[in-house]
Every structure is written in structure tokens, then in C-alpha cells.
Design an enzyme around this catalytic site. Structure first.
Site, mmCIF file in Angstrom:
data_model
loop_
_atom_site.group_PDB
_atom_site.id
_atom_site.type_symbol
_atom_site.label_atom_id
_atom_site.label_comp_id
_atom_site.label_asym_id
_atom_site.label_seq_id
_atom_site.Cartn_x
_atom_site.Cartn_y
_atom_site.Cartn_z
ATOM 1 N N ARG A 52 -2.596 10.851 6.104
ATOM 2 C CA ARG A 52 -2.813 9.471 6.534
ATOM 3 C C ARG A 52 -2.285 8.497 5.487
ATOM 4 N NH1 ARG A 52 -6.822 5.467 5.482
ATOM 5 N NH2 ARG A 52 -8.068 6.879 4.231
ATOM 6 N N ARG A 102 -0.212 9.297 -0.516
ATOM 7 C CA ARG A 102 -1.325 9.921 -1.246
ATOM 8 C C ARG A 102 -1.128 11.405 -1.492
ATOM 9 N NH1 ARG A 102 -6.319 6.715 1.674
ATOM 10 N NH2 ARG A 102 -5.783 4.760 0.656
ATOM 11 N N GLN A 154 -7.347 14.954 3.027
ATOM 12 C CA GLN A 154 -6.674 14.039 2.099
ATOM 13 C C GLN A 154 -7.400 13.929 0.765
ATOM 14 O OE1 GLN A 154 -6.267 9.505 2.860
ATOM 15 N NE2 GLN A 154 -4.223 10.378 2.830
ATOM 16 N N PHE A 160 0.851 -1.187 0.000
ATOM 17 C CA PHE A 160 0.000 0.000 0.000
ATOM 18 C C PHE A 160 0.887 1.238 0.000
ATOM 19 C CE2 PHE A 160 -4.542 1.116 0.943
ATOM 20 C CZ PHE A 160 -5.105 0.062 0.250
ATOM 21 N N HIS A 185 -11.089 12.687 0.109
ATOM 22 C CA HIS A 185 -11.290 11.324 0.587
ATOM 23 C C HIS A 185 -11.410 11.217 2.104
ATOM 24 C CE1 HIS A 185 -11.045 7.003 0.449
ATOM 25 N NE2 HIS A 185 -9.905 6.962 1.109
ATOM 26 N N HIS A 219 -7.469 11.576 -2.430
ATOM 27 C CA HIS A 219 -7.029 10.276 -2.927
ATOM 28 C C HIS A 219 -6.706 10.446 -4.401
ATOM 29 C CE1 HIS A 219 -6.825 6.052 -3.808
ATOM 30 N NE2 HIS A 219 -7.057 5.747 -2.551
ATOM 31 N N LEU A 230 -14.337 5.871 -5.571
ATOM 32 C CA LEU A 230 -12.933 5.531 -5.352
ATOM 33 C C LEU A 230 -12.514 4.297 -6.133
ATOM 34 C CD1 LEU A 230 -10.403 6.026 -3.480
ATOM 35 C CD2 LEU A 230 -11.302 4.130 -2.144
ATOM 36 N N GLU A 249 -6.504 2.214 -3.567
ATOM 37 C CA GLU A 249 -5.055 2.253 -3.699
ATOM 38 C C GLU A 249 -4.487 0.870 -4.024
ATOM 39 O OE1 GLU A 249 -3.046 5.224 -1.423
ATOM 40 O OE2 GLU A 249 -2.048 3.613 -0.342
HETATM 41 C C1 LIG Z 1 -14.679 4.802 -0.513
HETATM 42 C C2 LIG Z 1 -13.764 4.697 0.680
HETATM 43 C C3 LIG Z 1 -12.820 3.694 0.743
HETATM 44 C C4 LIG Z 1 -11.967 3.591 1.847
HETATM 45 N N1 LIG Z 1 -11.058 2.582 1.889
HETATM 46 C C5 LIG Z 1 -10.267 2.442 2.996
HETATM 47 C C6 LIG Z 1 -9.352 1.348 3.112
HETATM 48 O O1 LIG Z 1 -9.274 0.488 2.260
HETATM 49 N N2 LIG Z 1 -8.583 1.282 4.219
HETATM 50 C C7 LIG Z 1 -8.652 2.219 5.224
HETATM 51 O O2 LIG Z 1 -7.934 2.088 6.215
HETATM 52 N N3 LIG Z 1 -9.529 3.246 5.144
HETATM 53 C C8 LIG Z 1 -10.342 3.380 4.061
HETATM 54 N N4 LIG Z 1 -11.225 4.427 3.996
HETATM 55 C C9 LIG Z 1 -11.386 5.303 5.161
HETATM 56 C C10 LIG Z 1 -12.237 4.604 6.210
HETATM 57 O O3 LIG Z 1 -13.110 3.706 5.590
HETATM 58 C C11 LIG Z 1 -13.058 5.588 7.047
HETATM 59 O O4 LIG Z 1 -12.213 6.588 7.557
HETATM 60 C C12 LIG Z 1 -13.730 4.865 8.198
HETATM 61 O O5 LIG Z 1 -14.469 3.761 7.722
HETATM 62 C C13 LIG Z 1 -14.626 5.770 9.022
HETATM 63 O O6 LIG Z 1 -15.263 4.975 10.000
HETATM 64 P P1 LIG Z 1 -16.054 5.615 11.208
HETATM 65 O O7 LIG Z 1 -16.524 4.511 12.074
HETATM 66 O O8 LIG Z 1 -15.240 6.678 11.827
HETATM 67 O O9 LIG Z 1 -17.277 6.349 10.516
HETATM 68 P P2 LIG Z 1 -18.396 5.817 9.485
HETATM 69 O O10 LIG Z 1 -18.202 4.427 9.057
HETATM 70 O O11 LIG Z 1 -18.491 6.877 8.446
HETATM 71 O O12 LIG Z 1 -19.687 5.844 10.389
HETATM 72 C C14 LIG Z 1 -20.221 7.046 10.922
HETATM 73 C C15 LIG Z 1 -21.429 6.709 11.734
HETATM 74 O O13 LIG Z 1 -21.884 7.897 12.390
HETATM 75 C C16 LIG Z 1 -23.270 8.002 12.274
HETATM 76 N N5 LIG Z 1 -23.651 9.417 12.373
HETATM 77 C C17 LIG Z 1 -23.074 10.482 11.768
HETATM 78 N N6 LIG Z 1 -23.743 11.606 12.114
HETATM 79 C C18 LIG Z 1 -24.728 11.245 12.953
HETATM 80 C C19 LIG Z 1 -25.767 11.934 13.628
HETATM 81 N N7 LIG Z 1 -25.935 13.265 13.521
HETATM 82 N N8 LIG Z 1 -26.619 11.218 14.400
HETATM 83 C C20 LIG Z 1 -26.499 9.876 14.516
HETATM 84 N N9 LIG Z 1 -25.542 9.175 13.886
HETATM 85 C C21 LIG Z 1 -24.677 9.847 13.125
HETATM 86 C C22 LIG Z 1 -23.601 7.363 10.946
HETATM 87 O O14 LIG Z 1 -24.936 6.918 10.921
HETATM 88 C C23 LIG Z 1 -22.608 6.195 10.923
HETATM 89 O O15 LIG Z 1 -23.146 5.072 11.569
HETATM 90 C C24 LIG Z 1 -12.070 4.538 2.892
HETATM 91 C C25 LIG Z 1 -13.021 5.548 2.828
HETATM 92 C C26 LIG Z 1 -13.839 5.642 1.725
HETATM 93 C C27 LIG Z 1 -14.824 6.794 1.668
#
Ligand SMILES: Cc1cc2nc3c(=O)[nH]c(=O)nc-3n(C[C@H](O)[C@H](O)[C@H](O)COP(=O)(O)OP(=O)(O)OC[C@H]3O[C@@H](n4cnc5c(N)ncnc54)[C@H](O)[C@@H]3O)c2cc1C
Length: 585
Positions: A391, A288, A231, A117, A356, A233, A243, A246
Site C-alpha cells: 500500500r 514503504r 506492510q 508522500f 503497520h 513501516h 509510528l 511518513e
Molecule cells: C499509527 C498509524 C498511523 C496511520 N497513518 C495513516 C495515514 O496517515 N494515512 C493513511 O492513509 N493511513 C494511515 N494508517 C492506516 C489507517 O489509519 C488504517 O488502515 C485505518 O484507519 C483503518 O480504519 P478502519 O475503519 O478499517 O478500522 P479501525 O479504525 O481500526 O476501526 C476498527 C473498528 O472495528 C471495531 N471492531 C473490531 N473488532 C470488533 C469486534 N469483535 N466487535 C465489535 N467491533 C469490533 C473496533 O471497535 C473499531 O471501531 C495509519 C495506521 C496507524 C496504525
């Protein structure tokens, strides 16, 4: 207003929220846990993650090497005590996921497979084809189902934190299908609300990533840290912003300009290497920030390819062969065909950088605690200072696990010996929250629309706070976002109903994004240097003397935030030169 009394309220049911919930339930089965999410858990953005999750597992790798890659990749803005803790916990968490049922890809001998990666000089990214996030989230979600102490509040929108006696004691949230507001009284609150990439018009982020979690903490007095680091991507589809992971480059895909040149060799990421699978030299495996910035320079030189969707460069994976692509990158192939009509097994595909991930967020310490007692945060909404100024791909999914668990442990610690809550005072705070929403419904004298303001915000961010920034543009952005925050008070709701009032939720989300955007542009204007993802055309050098510090933005109501700075924690790696000319092994 209904009161839900619980021990811990978690806002967000993505990877970080679910991991926290499991850790709480495992640590003490008598704890009552309320899991609040504005979408059904499996619709959280974690589900969209593709490439994988980093953790040392191979014999030629070590914690020190993962540490060095992360700290250097972050341009020395990471807190090194945090990174040390993270790299040691990472393999434990990934193995734990395996035990809960996550189907990691395997080597021929049955051991866990890893892939290269960007910015990681050893192969350490665990993956499940290119649907890693889906499998991780599913594994966590199904694990939560076995704990009766976790009560889910799906499709509840969190509105305000309840802060009383100088500590966080709950949250208000609206049940989206009825419009009913409930108050959750909790001894500890964990925010796991995800990122805020939707401030920008062109993003890989799901529509729900509007920075609500960050805004909740910010308005309650907790600073947002390092918000200027956004960031890009390097490989997004040029029309939708979807996306292409990577892993495309990790598996051996190459980036070409309009002359067919692997141009990254011209930006300190050479030398050019034979086409191979997987990619073992830096080139396309640069970090990135650098790879995205190289695109910008190619654009200035007129070396990009003009496509119906704008200027692009080409990502070529044909040499990997159809069989290998179908085994390792099936989703990428599907996305190319579905959204662009390009089959990556047969043609190179146009791509361009896309917003991203937010390196910044709610300021927390290594234990995922904020400076507000009773409030904890983990995941993309938090800035525990793992990722610094940039990151590395595949560190985020592991961050959710490591610090989701830390948040749970800290939440339990906080509860010990707490005085009984002042129920009446909390109810009064909740009434204020309800009154805020009611006022929005009752407003009739405004002339602003949600979609109009949102477009102006996005255009401003794209134009002035993108890959490259400078004084004039950032000054303009600061003024514009301040103006939009004033005009926000003149939005009138067209839909006055209570049932799934998406008009209301979009207005609330816009409010969150505007607050985050203001913290971002104010912090960016003040940081007069170039570091990681924050590149200034007017201050092109990194300035460790003045800016080897975290930006801390404090909410000031309608006024722009107050800025302060916090020293970076250094343990063993003094600031050095980021070198991406060597081998990945
Ligand atoms: C397309 C894509 C591909 C990626 N690929 C990778 C990868 O391969 N490897 C890697 O390490 N990272 C990757 N990332 C980054 C990583 O996936 C994210 O940073 C991470 O999943 C975020 O997780 P989280 O639990 O913080 O938030 P999320 O999974 O975004 O969850 C947020 C939660 O908060 C809740 N929420 C938000 N606001 C409110 C509100 N007002 N009231 C109630 N609930 C609320 C939502 O309902 C949700 O359940 C990727 C990101 C994207 C967009």
C-alpha cells in the site's frame, strides 16, 4: 436472548464503519442502522493516523498519475478497475469531509495544502498537521450524531455472523459491561473491523487490531485474500513501535546509517539530493516496502546504529527547523520527547521498521461485496484489491471513505425484495454462538494460558513471516500456528465474571489472530516469488507467469486453509519495472 431487529448491522466504528453509517442514513432516513463497536468510536485505530489522505487536487496532477503510482506501488497486484474507481472518488470524498468540518491544512492562498508522500510522484496528500486521522474520525463521528436512525452499540464485542439460507442475516455480540449476548437480525451486514497487525510483537497498531472482522467472515466461508502481504513501516520508534509518520520524510527528513550516509541511494532510490523542504526527489520518498527492505540490508552489512533498544538507523529532521517542525509535525516531536527523550528539532532520532498494515483481508469486489450474499466489508479488514502487494502511504484513509460508502450502497441494493427472515432459524444460530462462549466459561480441563500462546504466536510471526521469508521458516511457522490452534482449545478462563471480562475478550481476540496468522503463513509459503511486501530469500524475483494472482485462503475448521487463486484485473497497465530514481514534483 434479546433480539435487536435492524436493517443494516455495521461491525466497527472506525473510519470505514462511520462512513458507511452516514451513507446509509443519508440515502434512506427510514433505514434502521446498528453500529456495533468493541471500543468507543473515537478510540478506533483511525484516530491514530498521522500523515494524511491522498486525492488528486493540484493542476499538475491527474487521475492517471495517481493510478500509475498506486498500481506500480502495489507491484501490479492491485485490481486496476478498483484503482480507477478509487482515484476518481478520492477527491470527492476528501472534499465531502471538508464540508462536514475537517480542518485540512491550507496554502497561503487559502486552497487545500498537500504534502509529498512515499511512492506518490506528485504532491497529493491532504493533511491536518500530523493528526489527520484524529480530525477525520472526529469529523465522521460528529456527523453521525445528527442521524437519529443510527443506533450505537458501543463496547459490544461481535462474536459470530448469523448465516442462514446461504446469506448473512445478522450477528451476535456481547455487551462488554454486562456479559449479555444479543442477536442482531439484519438484512445486510457490513464488516469494518480494521486490521490485524497485533499478530506481530512489534507494531504501530493499537491493541484492538486483532483481526476479529477478518476472522468473522473467514469462519463464515468467505476467503481471505492476499494475506501474505504485511506492510512494515520504515520509521517506528524502536522501543514502543509508535509510528513516526511518513510525513517526516515527505517534509524533508532523511535516513542515515551509522556512517552518516543516506543509504537509500544504494538501493535504487537515488540519486542523493540536497536537503530541502519538502523532499522533492525520490530517495526517502521511496515506497514503504523498498525503504523497509533497505534497512534489512544495512543490518546485514553491519551499517546500523546500536542503541539501548536494538539496531536502528537514524531519521534526521534537524535541518527543517523548530518552527517548521512545530507547524507540520508537532505530534512527532511530542512522541520523540515522551517515549525516547529525543527532541527531533535538536537531534536525529533512532528508528526501525515496524509492522503497520495488512494489505490482505476479506475478499471483496469493487462494490465492497463479499461472495456471501448480504455480507459486505470495507476498510483495512477488507481486501478490495486497491493496495496490491504494497500500500502507498495515505491511500488507506481514503479507501475507508470510498469503499465505506460503496459498502453502504451495496447493502441497500441487496435489501431490495428480500424474503422475510426465518426468525426461528436465526435464533438457533445465535444459540450456537452463545453456546460457544458458554463452553469457554465452563472449560476446566485445560492447561494453556492466553498470554503464553499469544507470545508464541507473535515470536513465530516475527521470526518466520517478517520482512524477509524463506521455505524453512515458513514451513516451521505453518506447523507452529497449527499447533497453537490446537492448544487454543485448552485455554482456561481465570476470570469467570460477566462485567468487562477482559480475560474473555483477549482469548477471543487471540482466536481471531490465530486464524488470520494461519491464512497468512500458508499463503506466504505457497507464494514462491518476491513481490512488494512479500520478499522470499529463496525466490528473489517477481514471477508474473505463475503468481500475478491473488491468494485466496478458505477456512477449513481445525485443518489448515485450502488455497486457491484469483486472476488480477488488468485494464490498462501491464506489469512493468518499479522505478524510484526520478523526481517527485
Ligand atoms: C499509527 C498509524 C498511523 C496511520 N497513518 C495513516 C495515514 O496517515 N494515512 C493513511 O492513509 N493511513 C494511515 N494508517 C492506516 C489507517 O489509519 C488504517 O488502515 C485505518 O484507519 C483503518 O480504519 P478502519 O475503519 O478499517 O478500522 P479501525 O479504525 O481500526 O476501526 C476498527 C473498528 O472495528 C471495531 N471492531 C473490531 N473488532 C470488533 C469486534 N469483535 N466487535 C465489535 N467491533 C469490533 C473496533 O471497535 C473499531 O471501531 C495509519 C495506521 C496507524 C496504525
Amino acid at each position: 436472548m434479546e433480539i435487536v431487529t435492524t436493517d443494516v448491522a455495521i461491525i466497527g466504528a472506525g473510519g470505514a464503519g462511520l462512513r458507511a453509517a452516514i451513507a446509509l442514513a443519508e440515502a434512506d432516513p427510514t433505514l434502521r442502522i446498528a453500529l456495533i463497536s468493541k471500543v468507543y468510536p473515537m478510540r478506533s485505530h483511525t484516530c491514530a493516523a498521522e500523515g494524511g489522505a491522498a486525492g488528486v487536487i493540484k493542476k499538475d496532477d491527474s487521475f492517471d498519475l495517481h493510478f500509475d503510482d498506486t498500481v506500480g506501488g502495489g507491484d501490479w497486484l492491485s485490481d486496476q478497475d478498483c484503482v480507477e474507481y478509487f482515484v476518481k472518488e478520492a477527491p470527492k470524498e476528501l472534499t465531502q469531509l471538508e464540508h462536514w468540518g475537517c480542518p485540512w491544512n491550507r496554502e497561503a492562498d487559502g486552497s487545500v495544502a498537500v504534502r509529498p508522500f512515499g511512492g506518490m510522484k506528485k504532491q497529493r496528500t491532504w493533511f491536518a498537521a500530523d493528526k489527520s486521522g484524529f480530525h477525520i474520525l472526529h469529523t465522521l463521528f460528529q456527523t453521525t450524531l445528527q442521524f437519529p436512525s443510527i443506533t450505537r452499540f458501543d463496547e459490544y464485542y461481535a462474536l459470530d455472523l448469523l448465516v442462514e439460507d446461504g446469506r448473512c442475516q445478522g450477528v451476535t455480540a456481547m455487551e462488554m459491561r454486562s456479559g449479555m449476548i444479543k442477536q442482531f437480525h439484519a438484512k445486510s451486514v457490513i464488516i469494518a473491523g480494521g486490521g490485524a497487525g497485533r499478530m506481530f510483537p512489534f507494531s504501530t497498531n493499537g491493541a484492538i487490531k486483532t483481526g476479529d472482522g477478518m476472522a468473522l467472515a473467514y469462519r463464515a466461508g468467505v476467503p481471505l485474500k492476499d494475506m501474505e502481504f504485511v506492510q512494515y513501516h520504515p520509521t517506528g520508534l524502536p522501543n514502543t513501535g509508535s509510528l513516526l509518520t511518513e510525513a517526516c520524510r515527505g517534509e524533508g527528513g532523511v535516513l542515515l546509517n551509522k556512517n552518516g550516509r543516506r543509504y537509500l541511494q544504494d538501493y535504487g532510490m537515488g540519486p542523493e539530493t540536497p536537503l530541502g523542504k519538502p523532499q522533492l526527489k525520490t530517495m526517502e520518498l521511496g515506497p514503504r516496502d523498498r525503504v523497509s527492505q533497505a534497512y534489512w540490508h544495512e543490518l546485514q552489512k553491519g551499517n546500523t546504529v546500536t542503541t539501548p533498544w536494538g539496531e536502528c538507523v537514524m531519521l534526521d529532521m534537524r535541518h527543517l527547523g523548530e518552527k517548521y517542525i512545530d507547524e507540520r509535525l508537532p505530534l512527532v516531536r511530542e512522541l520523540g520527547i515522551a517515549y525516547l527523550g529525543v527532541d527531533i528539532a535538536k537531534e536525529a532520532i533512532p528508528i526501525r521498521p515496524v509492522v503497520h498494515y495488512m494489505m490482505g483481508g476479506i475478499s471483496t469486489n469493487t462494490k465492497a461485496a463479499t461472495q456471501l450474499p448480504g455480507l459486505f466489508a470495507a476498510g483495512e479488514c477488507a481486501c478490495v484489491s486497491l493496495n496490491g502487494a504494497n500500500r502507498l502511504g495515505s491511500n488507506s484513509l481514503v479507501e475507508l471513505l470510498v469503499f465505506g460508502k460503496s459498502a453502504a450502497m451495496s447493502a441497500i441494493e441487496h435489501m431490495k425484495g428480500l424474503p422475510a427472515p426465518n426468525k426461528a432459524a436465526l435464533e438457533a444460530r445465535a444459540e450456537e454462538s452463545q453456546a460457544r462462549v458458554r463452553a469457554l466459561f465452563q472449560r476446566t480441563d485445560g492447561n494453556e494460558s492466553m498470554s503464553g500462546l499469544r507470545k508464541e504466536m507473535m515470536d513465530t510471526m516475527e521470526k518466520n513471516a517478517g520482512l524477509y521469508r524463506e521455505e524453512v521458516g515458513l514451513t516451521e511457522a505453518v506447523a507452529k500456528i497449527a499447533e497453537l490452534r490446537q492448544r487454543y482449545n485448552k485455554i482456561v478462563l481465570h476470570d469467570k465474571s460477566n462485567v468487562f471480562n477482559t480475560d474473555l475478550f483477549q482469548v477471543l481476540e487471540l482466536g481471531s489472530m490465530l486464524d488470520c496468522a494461519e491464512a497468512l503463513v500458508v499463503s506466504a509459503l505457497a507464494r514462491k516469488e518476491s513481490r512488494g511486501a512479500h520478499q522470499r530469500l529463496d525466490y528473489v524475483e517477481r514471477d508474473d507467469q505463475t503468481f500475478l494472482r491473488h491468494s485466496m485462503a478458505f477456512y477449513q475448521g481445525q485443518q489448515p486453509p485450502r488455497l486457491d487463486y484469483l486472476d488480477v484485473v488488468m485494464t490498462k497497465s501491464p506489469p512493468g519495472v518499479r522505478d524510484y530514481t526520478g523526481d517527485h514534483k
